[in-house]
Motif scaffolding. Sequence first.
Motif, PDB file in Angstrom:
ATOM      1  N   ALA A  88     -15.174  30.935  14.813  1.00 54.49           N
ATOM      2  CA  ALA A  88     -14.138  31.378  13.912  1.00 54.49           C
ATOM      3  C   ALA A  88     -14.202  31.130  12.301  1.00 54.49           C
ATOM      4  O   ALA A  88     -13.906  31.746  11.547  1.00 54.49           O
ATOM      5  CB  ALA A  88     -12.809  30.393  14.203  1.00 54.49           C
ATOM      6  N   GLU A  89     -14.969  30.140  12.195  1.00 56.68           N
ATOM      7  CA  GLU A  89     -15.220  29.675  10.648  1.00 56.68           C
ATOM      8  C   GLU A  89     -16.052  30.897  10.269  1.00 56.68           C
ATOM      9  O   GLU A  89     -16.267  31.169   9.137  1.00 56.68           O
ATOM     10  CB  GLU A  89     -16.122  28.186  10.646  1.00 56.68           C
ATOM     11  CG  GLU A  89     -15.183  27.035  10.966  1.00 56.68           C
ATOM     12  CD  GLU A  89     -15.804  25.889  10.897  1.00 56.68           C
ATOM     13  OE1 GLU A  89     -16.883  25.726  10.254  1.00 56.68           O
ATOM     14  OE2 GLU A  89     -15.063  24.745  11.461  1.00 56.68           O
ATOM     15  N   GLY A  90     -17.385  31.251  11.035  1.00 54.03           N
ATOM     16  CA  GLY A  90     -18.060  32.185  10.516  1.00 54.03           C
ATOM     17  C   GLY A  90     -17.585  33.584  10.314  1.00 54.03           C
ATOM     18  O   GLY A  90     -17.678  34.241   9.269  1.00 54.03           O
ATOM     19  N   VAL A  91     -16.355  33.847  11.162  1.00 53.96           N
ATOM     20  CA  VAL A  91     -15.762  35.064  10.829  1.00 53.96           C
ATOM     21  C   VAL A  91     -14.868  35.070   9.596  1.00 53.96           C
ATOM     22  O   VAL A  91     -14.907  35.933   8.697  1.00 53.96           O
ATOM     23  CB  VAL A  91     -14.935  35.608  11.950  1.00 53.96           C
ATOM     24  CG1 VAL A  91     -14.013  36.728  11.737  1.00 53.96           C
ATOM     25  CG2 VAL A  91     -16.022  36.127  13.512  1.00 53.96           C
ATOM     26  N   ASP A  92     -14.356  34.012   9.327  1.00 53.73           N
ATOM     27  CA  ASP A  92     -13.693  33.968   8.078  1.00 53.73           C
ATOM     28  C   ASP A  92     -14.585  33.789   6.907  1.00 53.73           C
ATOM     29  O   ASP A  92     -13.961  34.470   5.812  1.00 53.73           O
ATOM     30  CB  ASP A  92     -12.719  32.563   8.151  1.00 53.73           C
ATOM     31  CG  ASP A  92     -11.750  32.351   9.185  1.00 53.73           C
ATOM     32  OD1 ASP A  92     -11.229  33.404   9.480  1.00 53.73           O
ATOM     33  OD2 ASP A  92     -11.323  31.294   9.597  1.00 53.73           O
ATOM     34  N   GLY A  93     -15.687  33.164   7.080  1.00 54.01           N
ATOM     35  CA  GLY A  93     -16.823  33.346   5.897  1.00 54.01           C
ATOM     36  C   GLY A  93     -17.177  34.677   5.662  1.00 54.01           C
ATOM     37  O   GLY A  93     -17.297  35.081   4.471  1.00 54.01           O
ATOM     38  N   PHE A  94     -17.218  35.482   6.824  1.00 59.35           N
ATOM     39  CA  PHE A  94     -17.702  36.742   6.505  1.00 59.35           C
ATOM     40  C   PHE A  94     -16.864  37.663   5.977  1.00 59.35           C
ATOM     41  O   PHE A  94     -17.234  38.251   4.912  1.00 59.35           O
ATOM     42  CB  PHE A  94     -17.831  37.544   8.048  1.00 59.35           C
ATOM     43  CG  PHE A  94     -18.557  38.814   7.887  1.00 59.35           C
ATOM     44  CD1 PHE A  94     -19.739  39.446   7.741  1.00 59.35           C
ATOM     45  CD2 PHE A  94     -17.240  39.876   8.084  1.00 59.35           C
ATOM     46  CE1 PHE A  94     -20.133  40.761   7.882  1.00 59.35           C
ATOM     47  CE2 PHE A  94     -17.656  41.287   7.995  1.00 59.35           C
ATOM     48  CZ  PHE A  94     -18.909  41.765   7.771  1.00 59.35           C
ATOM     49  N   ALA A  95     -15.314  37.423   6.297  1.00 56.66           N
ATOM     50  CA  ALA A  95     -14.369  38.329   5.536  1.00 56.66           C
ATOM     51  C   ALA A  95     -14.261  37.845   4.247  1.00 56.66           C
ATOM     52  O   ALA A  95     -14.286  38.976   3.302  1.00 56.66           O
ATOM     53  CB  ALA A  95     -13.098  37.890   6.393  1.00 56.66           C
ATOM     54  N   ARG A  96     -14.377  36.723   3.582  1.00 53.10           N
ATOM     55  CA  ARG A  96     -14.601  36.103   2.345  1.00 53.10           C
ATOM     56  C   ARG A  96     -15.663  36.707   1.635  1.00 53.10           C
ATOM     57  O   ARG A  96     -15.487  37.402   0.362  1.00 53.10           O
ATOM     58  CB  ARG A  96     -14.601  34.663   2.242  1.00 53.10           C
ATOM     59  CG  ARG A  96     -13.140  34.013   2.502  1.00 53.10           C
ATOM     60  CD  ARG A  96     -13.224  32.562   2.015  1.00 53.10           C
ATOM     61  NE  ARG A  96     -14.304  31.834   2.655  1.00 53.10           N
ATOM     62  CZ  ARG A  96     -14.306  31.238   4.064  1.00 53.10           C
ATOM     63  NH1 ARG A  96     -13.355  31.240   4.540  1.00 53.10           N
ATOM     64  NH2 ARG A  96     -15.231  30.498   4.306  1.00 53.10           N
ATOM     65  N   GLU A  97     -16.877  36.956   2.179  1.00 52.51           N
ATOM     66  CA  GLU A  97     -18.028  37.395   1.266  1.00 52.51           C
ATOM     67  C   GLU A  97     -18.114  38.826   1.491  1.00 52.51           C
ATOM     68  O   GLU A  97     -18.744  39.302   0.542  1.00 52.51           O
ATOM     69  CB  GLU A  97     -19.200  36.904   2.293  1.00 52.51           C
ATOM     70  CG  GLU A  97     -19.483  35.349   2.065  1.00 52.51           C
ATOM     71  CD  GLU A  97     -20.481  34.742   2.991  1.00 52.51           C
ATOM     72  OE1 GLU A  97     -21.408  35.620   3.627  1.00 52.51           O
ATOM     73  OE2 GLU A  97     -20.887  33.626   3.125  1.00 52.51           O
TER      74      GLU A  97
END
Length: 109
Positions: A88-97
Amino acid sequence: FESFPPVAPSTMAQPRGLLLLEHLNLNVADYPAAGAFLRALGCQQAAVKSHMNCGPHTQFHMPTTTPVQQWRGVVTIGYTAAGLAEAAEGVDGFAREHEGVTVSRGDGG
């Protein structure tokens, strides 16, 4: 896994539909972006450049070629509770980047 409810024995005795898709072949336009998304989910780069491993039995094959394909189904990846939180943290980071990319998580996040 901790995050899955127990499966009733009758469900396992008479499975309905596809239970495991060992390889998913999908033509993509941008392998670096597709690979970054799968890494955000916790997958690892395989020995072959266009392949990503997600656990010991599942692999995504993503050649950069046309026509680009869109998966019109659901892909489920099983996680432990800790692994799910990391994904979940990884997906949120991907969306931000990746500006302009919309990511929708099944948990409402």
